[in-house]
Design a protein around this motif. Structure first.
Motif, PDB file in Angstrom:
ATOM      1  N   VAL A   1       0.688  -1.177  -0.359  1.00 47.12           N
ATOM      2  CA  VAL A   1      -0.140   0.193   0.095  1.00 47.12           C
ATOM      3  C   VAL A   1       0.650   0.944  -0.364  1.00 47.12           C
ATOM      4  CG1 VAL A   1      -1.379   1.430   1.244  1.00 47.12           C
ATOM      5  CG2 VAL A   1      -2.033  -1.133   1.453  1.00 47.12           C
ATOM      6  N   GLY A   2       0.747   1.646  -1.136  1.00 55.29           N
ATOM      7  CA  GLY A   2       1.248   3.454  -0.990  1.00 55.29           C
ATOM      8  C   GLY A   2       0.559   4.837  -0.812  1.00 55.29           C
ATOM      9  N   PHE A   3       1.636   5.503  -0.238  1.00 53.30           N
ATOM     10  CA  PHE A   3       0.441   6.613   0.273  1.00 53.30           C
ATOM     11  C   PHE A   3       1.487   8.110  -0.032  1.00 53.30           C
ATOM     12  CE2 PHE A   3      -1.079   3.745   3.355  1.00 53.30           C
ATOM     13  CZ  PHE A   3      -1.990   3.865   3.963  1.00 53.30           C
ATOM     14  N   ASP A   4       0.332   8.914  -0.850  1.00 52.02           N
ATOM     15  CA  ASP A   4       1.029  10.091  -0.701  1.00 52.02           C
ATOM     16  C   ASP A   4       0.818  11.232   0.652  1.00 52.02           C
ATOM     17  OD1 ASP A   4       0.655  12.859  -1.921  1.00 52.02           O
ATOM     18  OD2 ASP A   4      -0.824  13.037  -1.049  1.00 52.02           O
ATOM     19  N   ILE A   5       1.869  12.455   0.844  1.00 49.21           N
ATOM     20  CA  ILE A   5       2.332  12.846   1.837  1.00 49.21           C
ATOM     21  C   ILE A   5       1.256  13.992   2.330  1.00 49.21           C
ATOM     22  CG2 ILE A   5       4.464  13.570   3.765  1.00 49.21           C
ATOM     23  CD1 ILE A   5       3.660  10.544   3.107  1.00 49.21           C
TER      24      ILE A   5
ATOM     25  N   LEU B   1      -2.773  -1.132   8.933  1.00 47.31           N
ATOM     26  CA  LEU B   1      -2.410  -1.838   7.440  1.00 47.31           C
ATOM     27  C   LEU B   1      -1.063  -2.955   8.078  1.00 47.31           C
ATOM     28  CD1 LEU B   1      -3.059   0.817   4.914  1.00 47.31           C
ATOM     29  CD2 LEU B   1      -4.028  -1.186   5.292  1.00 47.31           C
ATOM     30  N   LYS B   2      -0.213  -2.591   8.187  1.00 47.65           N
ATOM     31  CA  LYS B   2       1.498  -2.290   8.854  1.00 47.65           C
ATOM     32  C   LYS B   2       0.794  -3.880  10.173  1.00 47.65           C
ATOM     33  CE  LYS B   2       5.560  -2.730   9.455  1.00 47.65           C
ATOM     34  NZ  LYS B   2       6.639  -2.475   7.479  1.00 47.65           N
ATOM     35  N   ALA B   3      -0.044  -4.463  10.687  1.00 45.65           N
ATOM     36  CA  ALA B   3      -0.545  -5.288  11.613  1.00 45.65           C
ATOM     37  C   ALA B   3      -1.073  -6.538  10.703  1.00 45.65           C
ATOM     38  CB  ALA B   3      -1.187  -4.122  12.524  1.00 45.65           C
ATOM     39  N   SER B   4      -1.599  -6.192   9.402  1.00 48.40           N
ATOM     40  CA  SER B   4      -1.869  -7.033   8.855  1.00 48.40           C
ATOM     41  C   SER B   4      -1.027  -7.574   7.813  1.00 48.40           C
ATOM     42  CB  SER B   4      -3.371  -6.426   7.895  1.00 48.40           C
ATOM     43  OG  SER B   4      -2.639  -5.517   6.936  1.00 48.40           O
ATOM     44  N   GLY B   5       0.347  -7.037   8.044  1.00 51.05           N
ATOM     45  CA  GLY B   5       1.718  -7.902   7.258  1.00 51.05           C
ATOM     46  C   GLY B   5       1.546  -7.024   6.004  1.00 51.05           C
ATOM     47  N   LYS B   6       1.248  -5.586   5.318  1.00 51.83           N
ATOM     48  CA  LYS B   6       1.576  -4.716   4.257  1.00 51.83           C
ATOM     49  C   LYS B   6       2.288  -3.751   4.057  1.00 51.83           C
ATOM     50  CE  LYS B   6      -3.035  -6.255   3.433  1.00 51.83           C
ATOM     51  NZ  LYS B   6      -3.310  -7.903   2.188  1.00 51.83           N
ATOM     52  N   LYS B   7       3.091  -3.960   2.965  1.00 49.92           N
ATOM     53  CA  LYS B   7       4.310  -3.659   3.011  1.00 49.92           C
ATOM     54  C   LYS B   7       3.541  -2.000   2.769  1.00 49.92           C
ATOM     55  CE  LYS B   7       8.440  -5.834   0.913  1.00 49.92           C
ATOM     56  NZ  LYS B   7       9.606  -5.978   0.179  1.00 49.92           N
ATOM     57  N   LEU B   8       4.443  -0.887   3.519  1.00 50.13           N
ATOM     58  CA  LEU B   8       3.866   0.529   2.990  1.00 50.13           C
ATOM     59  C   LEU B   8       4.844   1.088   2.628  1.00 50.13           C
ATOM     60  CD1 LEU B   8       2.153   1.252   6.878  1.00 50.13           C
ATOM     61  CD2 LEU B   8       1.053   0.362   4.370  1.00 50.13           C
ATOM     62  N   PHE B   9       4.807   1.828   1.615  1.00 50.22           N
ATOM     63  CA  PHE B   9       5.484   3.158   1.221  1.00 50.22           C
ATOM     64  C   PHE B   9       4.948   4.575   1.125  1.00 50.22           C
ATOM     65  CE2 PHE B   9       7.315  -0.643  -1.844  1.00 50.22           C
ATOM     66  CZ  PHE B   9       8.351  -1.320  -0.593  1.00 50.22           C
ATOM     67  N   PHE B  10       5.853   4.980   1.414  1.00 48.24           N
ATOM     68  CA  PHE B  10       4.847   6.551   1.037  1.00 48.24           C
ATOM     69  C   PHE B  10       5.682   7.533  -0.590  1.00 48.24           C
ATOM     70  CE2 PHE B  10       8.970   8.036   4.028  1.00 48.24           C
ATOM     71  CZ  PHE B  10       9.864   8.479   3.304  1.00 48.24           C
ATOM     72  N   ILE B  11       5.356   7.830  -1.079  1.00 45.25           N
ATOM     73  CA  ILE B  11       5.235   8.154  -2.453  1.00 45.25           C
ATOM     74  C   ILE B  11       5.035   9.295  -2.250  1.00 45.25           C
ATOM     75  CG2 ILE B  11       6.075   7.544  -5.211  1.00 45.25           C
ATOM     76  CD1 ILE B  11       4.999   4.880  -4.300  1.00 45.25           C
ATOM     77  N   SER B  12       5.371  10.810  -2.867  1.00 44.63           N
ATOM     78  CA  SER B  12       5.553  12.726  -2.974  1.00 44.63           C
ATOM     79  C   SER B  12       6.434  12.602  -3.646  1.00 44.63           C
ATOM     80  CB  SER B  12       5.742  13.035  -1.130  1.00 44.63           C
ATOM     81  OG  SER B  12       5.203  13.692  -1.402  1.00 44.63           O
ATOM     82  N   ASP B  13       5.840  14.239  -4.474  1.00 45.63           N
ATOM     83  CA  ASP B  13       6.111  14.460  -5.707  1.00 45.63           C
ATOM     84  C   ASP B  13       6.888  16.239  -4.279  1.00 45.63           C
ATOM     85  OD1 ASP B  13       6.362  13.558  -7.337  1.00 45.63           O
ATOM     86  OD2 ASP B  13       4.857  14.242  -8.800  1.00 45.63           O
ATOM     87  N   MET B  14       7.510  16.040  -4.290  1.00 46.38           N
ATOM     88  CA  MET B  14       8.366  16.560  -2.732  1.00 46.38           C
ATOM     89  C   MET B  14       9.560  17.545  -3.025  1.00 46.38           C
ATOM     90  SD  MET B  14       6.968  19.397  -0.769  1.00 46.38           S
ATOM     91  CE  MET B  14       7.434  20.215   0.847  1.00 46.38           C
TER      92      MET B  14
END
Length: 693
Positions: free
Chosen positions: A28-32, A147-160
């Motif tokens: 799961v990726g997130f904008d910041i 999400l982290k507890a459910s075993g997902k890899k988490l990334f942040f991806i940002s234009d900054m």
């Protein structure tokens, strides 16, 4: 709309949608920005504040540069660095470090070592600003954790333009950096989300199957179109309330650049749009505190500014209202990233009653007129009380002067034969001289213990209105060997019989009688509002005594004040405290002067005083205020007098003018008029009052 796109109408619905859609995903990726973190101000505004800070740093190095010129240099360098990246076949991007170092290198007179020093200071300051300008979006911490507890890899991806390292520091500040396995930033790789290249890079480096990835963001093009084209499932956060909030913020920021009136509105937005502590609507009394708090804060900010300009190193906050200002002062200077030096602050337990006797040289009418010009109706008891004299020691001579009832009041006592006879008695004058010397000795020692005489110049701070305590202190110490120049700073200043001297000067911030500004002078129409909202829950000072070690104040408490505080003003003070803490959190984001900010906040107070709502006018009836000098009474705010009686007095045709005079005599005429329920009466009254001025 593609099948890979899911719209979420608000942040509250994001949690459930994200948890459901991520069930068959690995990443799961997130904008910041505007997704994980929300902004209280826009990025361009942050750059303005940073430019102001850089300008101050450069001034210390002897380099004077205009703020707008510095901002333009940053814009030009951003374009240049981005273009250089494009010429290499990369996206229009650049590193923050290259930008700030390059900016300093463009300026003359800075060697490599100094450039590095200024760059590090600027970077530290900008990171701190970002921390103050950001906050977590609702429920995002719970979503990341689950999400982290459910075993997902988490990334942040940002234009900054900030580096990955700086973004991690921001996330860590809000205790969510721990959830992210990795992060990618456009400035670090010269690849942007908006071109899709940053997503391509992440998929390649992390060897991610696009169908196993979910991405969450608020920007339709960068976060949705670019991901959907690559087979990544996207959640588009399309929160209407958040968009409206941001649009309002952008409008205020734009307005502020056109007219300084809106700087106060911008502060209001920063504090109220995403409240941290303030709770508007908690109670009517709490809302009153929220109304007056901004004015109190800007007054203290102006005090700080003036002390720095005038090289004043010692501030004395005068009891009792000064206690609130001192608390505000201590709170807002705590957040001090630039390590500025602020004056020392002390609290003086003083009052008009406690300081008047030490300031009188002799029992002469000229001296007494300092309070009799305003309070000329007195009884023997009230007269002796105002002078802070032990009444029982003077009764014998009052009886000889012809007084039978010591509580009977006489108008214009300076013309009353019994009073004149009493004051001119040798025994009375001898007794007075003894008490005056005792009071003055204790008072001078009290001031000495608080280091008043160790300073060349000091600031006195109080709410106003005439600065009579300052007058009394200045007169009491005028014959001491070494006396400081006293600068009195007041929220509002009216003229006083003693005026100012070259050793005792006064300034009004929101209103000063010398300015003859009827817009600002509106605060004098209901001075009780500010007095009641700044009177702390300790008694008034009525004198001083030696406790065996030092001089301490003698305090007198009034039950009605204790009752008022418990019923009403505890909430007012809670609101002021909450506002001040929230203001302190954003203080470094502000680079405009208190004189600008006061324009908007004065307008808010003008609205309350001139055009209160029915609820506001009626709520004010609950309050009361104790007067303990000049007159001993509890002031209440219901109508004093009778409109009906004035209307039907003879001659009848003068009834309307008598009613107008009656209204003008009220402590808060506009509140009385609003409670009358007569349509447009406040507007008419304001129109004619303004016309008279």
């Amino acid at each position: 709309m593609t099948s890979n796109l899911i719209n979420v109408g608000n942040f509250d619905n994001l949690y459930q949608t994200a948890m459901t859609l991520s069930a068959n995903k690995e990443v799961v990726g997130f904008d910041i920005f505007d997704t994980v973190l929300r902004r209280k101000v826009e990025p361009e505004y942050i750059k303005d504040v940073v430019a102001n800070y850089m300008m101050e740093l450069l001034q210390l190095e002897g380099i004077v540069i205009d703020l707008e010129l510095l901002r333009q240099k940053r814009r030009d360098l951003e374009i240049h660095l981005g273009t250089q990246s494009e010429l290499k076949g990369e996206d229009h991007e650049f590193l923050y470090d290259d930008l700030i170092i390059g900016l300093y290198k463009q300026l003359p007179g800075l060697n490599e070592e100094k450039v590095e020093e200024l760059y590090l200071k600027t970077k530290k300051f900008e990171i701190r600003l970002e921390k103050e300008a950001l906050c977590l979006t609702p429920n995002i911490g719970n979503l990341l954790g689950d999400l982290k507890a459910s075993g997902k890899k988490l990334f942040f991806i940002s234009d900054m333009y900030l580096s990955i390292e700086m973004i991690r520091e921001l996330l860590n500040h809000f205790d969510v950096e721990k959830y992210f396995d990795n992060g990618y930033c456009s400035s670090q790789f010269n690849k942007k989300k908006m071109t899709g290249k940053l997503f391509d890079y992440v998929l390649e480096v992390e060897t991610i199957n696009p169908s196993k990835m979910l991405f969450i963001g608020d920007n339709y093009y960068s976060d949705v179109e670019m991901t959907s084209q690559r087979g990544i499932t996207a959640i588009h956060i399309n929160d209407f309330n958040e968009k409206r909030r941001k649009s309002g913020l952008q409008l205020v920021e734009w307005s502020f650049k056109k007219d300084e009136f809106w700087s106060g509105k911008l502060i209001h937005h920063m504090i109220h749009d995403i409240p941290k502590r303030v709770q508007p609507g908690k109670s009517d009394d709490y809302d009153l505190g929220i109304l007056v708090a901004p004015i109190l804060v800007q007054f203290v900010e102006d005090l700080i500014e003036k002390c720095q300009v005038m090289n004043i190193n010692q501030i004395y906050f005068l009891a009792r209202e000064g206690k609130v200002f001192m608390d505000i002062y201590h709170e807002i200077i705590k957040n001090n990233p630039a390590n500025k030096t602020y004056p020392n602050a002390s609290y003086l337990y003083v009052s008009r009653k406690a300081t008047f006797l030490p300031s009188i040289d002799s029992l002469e009418w000229g001296e007494l007129n300092r309070f009799l010009h305003q309070y000329s109706t007195q009884s023997i008891n009230s007269f002796l009380s105002n002078l802070n004299l032990p009444a029982h020691e003077y009764y014998e001579y009052a009886f000889k002067a012809g007084f039978k009832d010591f509580d009977v009041k006489y108008a214009h006592i300076e013309k009353n034969e019994q009073f004149r006879s009493f004051i001119e008695m040798l025994e009375v004058r001898t007794l007075f001289e003894k008490h005056q010397k005792q009071a003055k000795a204790l008072f001078i020692q009290y001031l000495d213990e608080h280091q008043l005489f160790e300073n060349e110049q000091v600031a006195f701070v109080d709410i106003g209105w005439k600065g009579t305590i300052q007058d009394s202190i200045a007169k009491a110490i005028e014959k001491e060997i070494k006396i400081p120049t006293i600068y009195g700073f007041y929220m509002g200043l009216l003229d006083s019989p003693m005026g100012t001297t070259n050793k005792s000067l006064k300034f009004g911030f929101f209103a000063d009688f010398r300015n003859k500004n009827y817009i600002e002078n509106v605060i004098f129409k209901n001075g009780s509002l500010f007095e009641m909202c700044t009177t702390p829950n300790h008694g008034t000072t009525i004198g001083y005594e030696f406790d065996g070690k030092k001089i301490v104040p003698i305090l007198k408490n009034f039950e009605v004040e204790k009752e008022n505080y418990k019923k009403y003003f505890e909430d007012v003070f809670k609101a002021i405290n909450d506002y001040v803490k929230d203001y302190s959190d954003i203080r470094n984001l502000l680079f405009f002067r208190p004189a600008q900010n006061k324009l908007f906040f004065t307008d808010q107070i003008r609205r309350y005083i001139l055009y209160p709502t029915k609820r506001e006018a009626r709520n004010f009836l609950r309050y009361s205020h104790v007067e303990s000098f000049g007159i001993d009474k509890v002031t209440t705010y219901e109508l004093q007098g009778s409109i009906v009686k004035e209307l039907f007095k003879w001659p009848i045709h003068k009834g309307p003018s008598r009613i107008i005079n009656l209204v003008r005599m009220q402590i808060w005429p506009e509140g009385v008029l609003k409670r009358s329920n007569i349509p447009f009466v406040n507007f008419v009254y304001d129109y004619f009052s303004t016309k008279r001025q």
